[in-house]
Design an enzyme around this catalytic site. Structure first.
Site, PDB file in Angstrom:
ATOM      1  N   ASP A  63     -12.191  -0.687   2.869  1.00 16.05           N
ATOM      2  CA  ASP A  63     -11.225  -0.675   3.849  1.00 16.05           C
ATOM      3  C   ASP A  63     -11.710  -0.253   5.153  1.00 16.05           C
ATOM      4  O   ASP A  63     -12.278  -0.714   6.149  1.00 16.05           O
ATOM      5  CB  ASP A  63     -10.380   0.200   3.614  1.00 16.05           C
ATOM      6  CG  ASP A  63      -8.853  -0.064   4.295  1.00 16.05           C
ATOM      7  OD1 ASP A  63      -8.923  -0.665   5.030  1.00 16.05           O
ATOM      8  OD2 ASP A  63      -8.038   0.825   3.666  1.00 16.05           O
ATOM      9  N   GLU A  85       1.132  -1.259   0.224  1.00 12.49           N
ATOM     10  CA  GLU A  85      -0.024   0.101  -0.066  1.00 12.49           C
ATOM     11  C   GLU A  85       0.887   1.294  -0.040  1.00 12.49           C
ATOM     12  O   GLU A  85       1.141   1.952  -1.012  1.00 12.49           O
ATOM     13  CB  GLU A  85      -0.846   0.090   1.092  1.00 12.49           C
ATOM     14  CG  GLU A  85      -1.754   1.240   1.311  1.00 12.49           C
ATOM     15  CD  GLU A  85      -2.452   1.218   2.626  1.00 12.49           C
ATOM     16  OE1 GLU A  85      -3.613   1.884   2.615  1.00 12.49           O
ATOM     17  OE2 GLU A  85      -2.319   0.461   3.628  1.00 12.49           O
TER      18      GLU A  85
END
Length: 332
Positions: free
Chosen positions: A275, A197
């Protein structure tokens, strides 16, 4: 196209239940449990949700989690997320929870898992929504702390589908947790890990080769390595991508720069997830809509992303086939 997005049944595979804590519930629980939070109004909370990177988000995320104290609190948190699933036509969800965030405050492991599980059981009974629970280790803590948490989890093996790895990525590579993931695999858990990420693609290699994961959470930095891209395509290792999150945490400067369509066009097994939706301005449908509006996703792209979510889930093949048929029915 937006109507198509809304009507398609979906699976969500990358959702932190603590990250679905809306400001209204945060205030309500803070009052009930007499917990001080650094905000005077709901609008103050929303104003604070402007992040510069992953760590600036995590600071607020952990402060918000402090209001979760009782089993009913975890039930209410999960039940509010289930209502969003109903709105967005999410028919299967595999949610993350972070026990260390709570046990470090003196909240019993069983309080957390029982609250979440009872809400998910009610979701299946009332709405037919199927689910799994994935317990994540906090990577900024030690591997020994993760081992201690795994020991606590063993009493709830029937309730926990998988083991994950989240929190501050930079400086906390997957290799830090090699041994505890090996034990988790021996115990029969499915394995996932946040990788690629903010940190570079080397973290993705470590998650695959050292942790032997079944799915990569995020994985957008894979585009930095042709060799890795080829491997991910060949092995169809799932990437649970979270577009809104990537924009809010400045992984990409704008939606137009997001690489999910490049990953999809290359043939990678990517899917869309929300998320921490309370913090990142939208649940799963909003993520799809934002992608459609900024990246010109086609109908085929959207259908592929939706079907990938079911194919990459930890449900059995018969249930996967059932849900894939429901997608085809919705298209007809």
């Amino acid at each position: 196209m937006i109507n198509l997005i809304k009507k398609l049944p979906k699976a969500e595979l990358h959702l932190h239940i603590e990250g679905s804590l809306e400001p209204e519930l945060m205030f309500k629980l803070a009052q009930k449990n007499q917990i001080d939070i650094p905000y005077k109004t709901i609008e103050d909370v929303r104003q604070a949700y402007n992040f510069t990177n992953l760590q600036s988000f995590l600071d607020i995320y952990y402060a918000g989690a402090n209001v979760l104290v009782t089993q009913d609190d975890f039930y209410d948190l999960t039940w509010e997320y289930i209502q969003k699933c109903v709105e967005d036509n999410v028919v299967h969800t595999e949610i993350f929870f972070d026990p260390q965030t709570h046990t470090a405050r003196g909240i019993a492991f069983e309080t957390v898992i029982n609250g979440i599980k009872s809400a998910l059981d009610d979701a299946q009974a009332r709405y037919g929504i199927t689910s799994g629970i994935i317990m994540c280790f906090l990577r900024h803590l030690s591997q020994q702390d993760a081992f201690d948490t795994l020991t606590q989890a063993l009493a709830y093996k029937d309730d926990i589908t998988g083991i994950g790895l989240d929190s501050a990525e930079l400086g906390n590579p997957p290799s830090k947790f090699k041994e505890v993931f090996q034990q988790a695999k021996e115990e029969g858990f499915k394995l996932v890990a946040h990788a690629g990420e903010e940190a570079d693609f080397s973290y993705i290699y470590e998650a695959i080769d050292l942790l032997a994961i079944d799915r990569i959470d995020h994985g957008v930095q894979s585009i930095g390595s042709n060799e890795l891209m080829q491997r991910l395509k060949a092995e169809q290792i799932p990437l649970t991508v979270c577009p809104n999150s990537n924009i809010e945490l400045k992984v990409f400067d704008s939606y137009e720069q997001h690489n999910i369509k490049q990953l999809l066009d290359y043939g990678l097994n990517v899917c869309v997830n929300s998320d921490d939706p309370a913090y990142f301005k939208g649940y799963i449908n909003q993520n799809f809509i934002n992608l459609y509006e900024h990246l010109s996703l086609t109908e085929d792209d959207i259908v592929t992303l939706v079907k990938n979510s079911f194919r990459s889930s930890f449900i059995d093949d018969d249930l996967k086939e059932h849900y894939l048929n429901k997608v085809d029915q919705a298209l007809r």
